[in-house]
Design a protein around this motif. Structure first.
Motif, PDB file in Angstrom:
ATOM      1  N   ILE A   1      -1.823   0.828  12.261  1.00 17.35           N
ATOM      2  CA  ILE A   1      -1.390  -0.563  12.146  1.00 17.35           C
ATOM      3  C   ILE A   1      -2.438  -1.377  11.398  1.00 17.35           C
ATOM      4  O   ILE A   1      -2.115  -2.195  10.528  1.00 17.35           O
ATOM      5  N   THR A   2      -3.710  -1.133  11.736  1.00 17.26           N
ATOM      6  CA  THR A   2      -4.796  -1.824  11.026  1.00 17.26           C
ATOM      7  C   THR A   2      -4.794  -1.439   9.548  1.00 17.26           C
ATOM      8  O   THR A   2      -4.957  -2.297   8.664  1.00 17.26           O
ATOM      9  N   ALA A   3      -4.593  -0.148   9.278  1.00 15.22           N
ATOM     10  CA  ALA A   3      -4.552   0.318   7.898  1.00 15.22           C
ATOM     11  C   ALA A   3      -3.371  -0.287   7.138  1.00 15.22           C
ATOM     12  O   ALA A   3      -3.476  -0.620   5.954  1.00 15.22           O
ATOM     13  N   ALA A   4      -2.227  -0.453   7.818  1.00 11.34           N
ATOM     14  CA  ALA A   4      -1.056  -1.047   7.187  1.00 11.34           C
ATOM     15  C   ALA A   4      -1.307  -2.512   6.837  1.00 11.34           C
ATOM     16  O   ALA A   4      -0.910  -2.990   5.769  1.00 11.34           O
ATOM     17  N   LYS A   5      -1.974  -3.226   7.732  1.00 10.68           N
ATOM     18  CA  LYS A   5      -2.304  -4.631   7.458  1.00 10.68           C
ATOM     19  C   LYS A   5      -3.269  -4.736   6.270  1.00 10.68           C
ATOM     20  O   LYS A   5      -3.156  -5.661   5.452  1.00 10.68           O
ATOM     21  N   LEU A   6      -4.206  -3.813   6.198  1.00 13.39           N
ATOM     22  CA  LEU A   6      -5.143  -3.804   5.067  1.00 13.39           C
ATOM     23  C   LEU A   6      -4.393  -3.549   3.758  1.00 13.39           C
ATOM     24  O   LEU A   6      -4.640  -4.225   2.744  1.00 13.39           O
ATOM     25  N   ALA A   7      -3.463  -2.606   3.775  1.00 11.09           N
ATOM     26  CA  ALA A   7      -2.669  -2.316   2.575  1.00 11.09           C
ATOM     27  C   ALA A   7      -1.831  -3.535   2.188  1.00 11.09           C
ATOM     28  O   ALA A   7      -1.710  -3.873   1.005  1.00 11.09           O
ATOM     29  N   ALA A   8      -1.239  -4.194   3.157  1.00 14.78           N
ATOM     30  CA  ALA A   8      -0.409  -5.365   2.879  1.00 14.78           C
ATOM     31  C   ALA A   8      -1.230  -6.489   2.258  1.00 14.78           C
ATOM     32  O   ALA A   8      -0.712  -7.273   1.457  1.00 14.78           O
ATOM     33  N   SER A   9      -2.500  -6.584   2.631  1.00 17.48           N
ATOM     34  CA  SER A   9      -3.358  -7.628   2.063  1.00 17.48           C
ATOM     35  C   SER A   9      -3.588  -7.418   0.569  1.00 17.48           C
ATOM     36  O   SER A   9      -3.948  -8.360  -0.148  1.00 17.48           O
ATOM     37  N   PHE A  10      -3.383  -6.203   0.100  1.00 22.10           N
ATOM     38  CA  PHE A  10      -3.482  -5.893  -1.336  1.00 22.10           C
ATOM     39  C   PHE A  10      -2.090  -5.841  -1.990  1.00 22.10           C
ATOM     40  O   PHE A  10      -1.929  -5.291  -3.074  1.00 22.10           O
ATOM     41  N   ASP A  11      -1.107  -6.427  -1.318  1.00 22.54           N
ATOM     42  CA  ASP A  11       0.271  -6.508  -1.833  1.00 22.54           C
ATOM     43  C   ASP A  11       0.883  -5.138  -2.092  1.00 22.54           C
ATOM     44  O   ASP A  11       1.639  -4.953  -3.056  1.00 22.54           O
ATOM     45  N   ILE A  12       0.564  -4.187  -1.231  1.00 20.17           N
ATOM     46  CA  ILE A  12       1.147  -2.853  -1.343  1.00 20.17           C
ATOM     47  C   ILE A  12       2.373  -2.774  -0.446  1.00 20.17           C
ATOM     48  O   ILE A  12       2.268  -2.964   0.774  1.00 20.17           O
ATOM     49  N   LYS A  13       3.528  -2.545  -1.036  1.00 19.99           N
ATOM     50  CA  LYS A  13       4.757  -2.390  -0.264  1.00 19.99           C
ATOM     51  C   LYS A  13       4.830  -0.965   0.266  1.00 19.99           C
ATOM     52  O   LYS A  13       4.603  -0.009  -0.478  1.00 19.99           O
ATOM     53  N   ILE A  14       5.156  -0.810   1.545  1.00 17.49           N
ATOM     54  CA  ILE A  14       5.121   0.515   2.169  1.00 17.49           C
ATOM     55  C   ILE A  14       6.522   0.923   2.627  1.00 17.49           C
ATOM     56  O   ILE A  14       7.165   0.214   3.416  1.00 17.49           O
ATOM     57  N   TYR A  15       6.982   2.058   2.130  1.00 19.49           N
ATOM     58  CA  TYR A  15       8.199   2.698   2.623  1.00 19.49           C
ATOM     59  C   TYR A  15       7.768   3.881   3.485  1.00 19.49           C
ATOM     60  O   TYR A  15       6.941   4.695   3.041  1.00 19.49           O
ATOM     61  N   THR A  16       8.293   3.972   4.687  1.00 21.85           N
ATOM     62  CA  THR A  16       7.943   5.099   5.558  1.00 21.85           C
ATOM     63  C   THR A  16       9.169   5.976   5.781  1.00 21.85           C
ATOM     64  O   THR A  16      10.277   5.473   5.958  1.00 21.85           O
ATOM     65  N   ILE A  17       8.940   7.280   5.765  1.00 22.41           N
ATOM     66  CA  ILE A  17      10.019   8.248   5.965  1.00 22.41           C
ATOM     67  C   ILE A  17       9.594   9.228   7.054  1.00 22.41           C
ATOM     68  O   ILE A  17       8.571   9.917   6.914  1.00 22.41           O
ATOM     69  N   VAL A  18      10.352   9.273   8.116  1.00 23.92           N
ATOM     70  CA  VAL A  18      10.122  10.259   9.164  1.00 23.92           C
ATOM     71  C   VAL A  18      11.100  11.407   8.946  1.00 23.92           C
ATOM     72  O   VAL A  18      12.309  11.186   8.878  1.00 23.92           O
ATOM     73  N   VAL A  19      10.574  12.623   8.824  1.00 25.37           N
ATOM     74  CA  VAL A  19      11.422  13.793   8.609  1.00 25.37           C
ATOM     75  C   VAL A  19      11.464  14.631   9.887  1.00 25.37           C
ATOM     76  O   VAL A  19      10.479  14.718  10.613  1.00 25.37           O
ATOM     77  N   GLY A  20      12.605  15.238  10.136  1.00 25.25           N
ATOM     78  CA  GLY A  20      12.711  16.135  11.277  1.00 25.25           C
ATOM     79  C   GLY A  20      13.775  15.740  12.282  1.00 25.25           C
ATOM     80  O   GLY A  20      14.117  14.566  12.426  1.00 25.25           O
ATOM     81  N   LYS A  21      14.285  16.749  12.976  1.00 26.35           N
ATOM     82  CA  LYS A  21      15.275  16.551  14.032  1.00 26.35           C
ATOM     83  C   LYS A  21      14.584  16.551  15.398  1.00 26.35           C
ATOM     84  O   LYS A  21      13.483  17.083  15.544  1.00 26.35           O
ATOM     85  N   GLU A  22      15.271  15.986  16.335  1.00 31.99           N
ATOM     86  CA  GLU A  22      14.787  16.061  17.713  1.00 31.99           C
ATOM     87  C   GLU A  22      15.530  17.171  18.453  1.00 31.99           C
ATOM     88  O   GLU A  22      16.638  17.558  18.089  1.00 31.99           O
ATOM     89  N   GLY A  23      14.875  17.729  19.453  1.00 34.48           N
ATOM     90  CA  GLY A  23      15.476  18.819  20.211  1.00 34.48           C
ATOM     91  C   GLY A  23      14.925  20.159  19.781  1.00 34.48           C
ATOM     92  O   GLY A  23      13.790  20.265  19.281  1.00 34.48           O
ATOM     93  N   LEU A  24      15.728  21.215  19.934  1.00 35.71           N
ATOM     94  CA  LEU A  24      15.294  22.555  19.558  1.00 35.71           C
ATOM     95  C   LEU A  24      15.366  22.730  18.046  1.00 35.71           C
ATOM     96  O   LEU A  24      16.402  22.487  17.423  1.00 35.71           O
TER      97      LEU A  24
END
Length: 345
Positions: A224-247
């Motif tokens: 979260i701290t790193a994300a705030k630092l990136a935002a202060s430099f006007d860096i737009k962040i897209y996050t992608i979580v890959v993977g299924k839940e379960g077995l």
């Protein structure tokens, strides 16, 4: 063709006439009316001109090809009128030049290479699927600088921001699970490396695409701290979580059958990072969904392409006007010669 060589017969070739753009094409249709006008003139003369009865013997009636010479003045006058109409149609050629340019976008791809990215709920596994869609994403960009950061227990910059897409794809091919010894998922460290790489960028648009399959479990920087630092430099962040839940399948047993393990996905941190970074959070459960996510990001982050058009238009009407003048002068000369039918005039 040289404009100065107006006497060249190439000006009358079908291919040459078809290559022109006509400013006033209506005059071309009037060319068809020129011979009709002279035909009407001849019929009116035949009908209304005074006729003198002359008695001649049968042997004095004969047709000579030389009698056709008297038609030459009318032919030259018709040609002069036709070329005047062609000149009025304004034949032109236009060369259009388009210059395009774009300021481009700086994009850093943060790719998780932790051991859990070996899980095979994607084909052949999560990491290879992510590498594949990243290649396609790179192929679809134009003049954007792209860089790559890899992370597991630590993070480091694999490729700096560059427009050498061939080099980038070769780096993608070399990515494997043994590049970083420390185990875990250091999302905060990855964002810190991305920010460090993009902090001096002067482009108007800076984007980070962060791909991971889990929560932050390593590194000494809070995500979260790193994300705030990136935002202060006007860096737009897209996050992608890959993977299924379960077995999910992970490796194979002694008999070659897939081992099934229980997998959980914590989206909380990645959602918060995207919110802070002003981007979007995505969840991809298979190869197709991951491709669709990258396609959406590709549409979101398009650099504005500007273009300037230059038109160089050349007129060729004077070529045909010169021919018209030439035929008209010949007609005047013939009108004063023995060729003209004086009695008819």
């Amino acid at each position: 063709m040289d404009k100065d060589t107006w006497l060249s017969p190439e000006w009358f070739q079908i291919s040459t006439l078809q290559s022109f753009a006509w400013e006033n094409p209506l005059f071309l249709w009037l060319v068809i009316g020129v011979p009709l006008l002279f035909l009407l003139r001849w019929l009116m003369r035949l009908r209304f001109n005074q006729k003198l009865p002359v008695a001649v013997t049968q042997k004095d009636l004969h047709v000579s090809p030389m009698t056709l010479v008297r038609l030459l003045p009318d032919i030259f006058l018709m040609m002069a009128l036709a070329f005047i109409l062609v000149a009025l149609a304004r034949p032109q050629k236009t060369n259009e030049k388009v210059e395009q340019w774009t300021e481009g976008i700086d994009i850093m791809i943060g790719l998780d290479i932790s051991q859990s990215m070996q899980i095979e709920d994607f084909l052949p596994n999560r990491l290879e699927a992510a590498k594949s869609v990243a290649r396609d994403f790179i192929d679809g960009r134009l003049q954007d600088r792209i860089g790559i950061v890899v992370f597991s227990g630590d993070a480091f910059s694999l490729a700096p921001l560059t427009t050498d897409y061939t080099l980038l794809k070769s780096y993608l091919d070399e990515i494997n699970f043994d590049m970083i010894e420390n185990r875990g998922t250091a999302i905060g460290s990855a964002l810190a490396v991305v920010t460090n790489r993009m902090s001096e960028s002067e482009t108007k648009s800076k984007v980070c695409i962060l791909i991971s399959d889990g929560d932050n479990t390593a590194g000494n920087i809070d995500p979260i701290t790193a994300a705030k630092l990136a935002a202060s430099f006007d860096i737009k962040i897209y996050t992608i979580v890959v993977g299924k839940e379960g077995l999910v399948p992970y490796g194979k047993d002694f008999f070659g059958r897939p081992n099934m393990i229980e997998n959980t996905v914590d989206e909380t941190t990645m959602r918060e990072i995207a919110k802070i970074g002003g981007g979007e959070f995505f969840r991809a459960a298979d190869n197709k969904a991951l491709s669709q996510v990258f396609a959406r990001i590709d549409q979101f982050e398009k650099a504005e392409i500007k273009e300037t058009r230059f038109k160089d238009t050349s007129d060729y009407y004077y070529i045909y006007l010169q021919w018209a003048i030439a035929f008209f002068l010949v007609w005047l000369a013939l009108k004063s010669s023995f060729i003209s039918n004086v009695l008819q005039d």
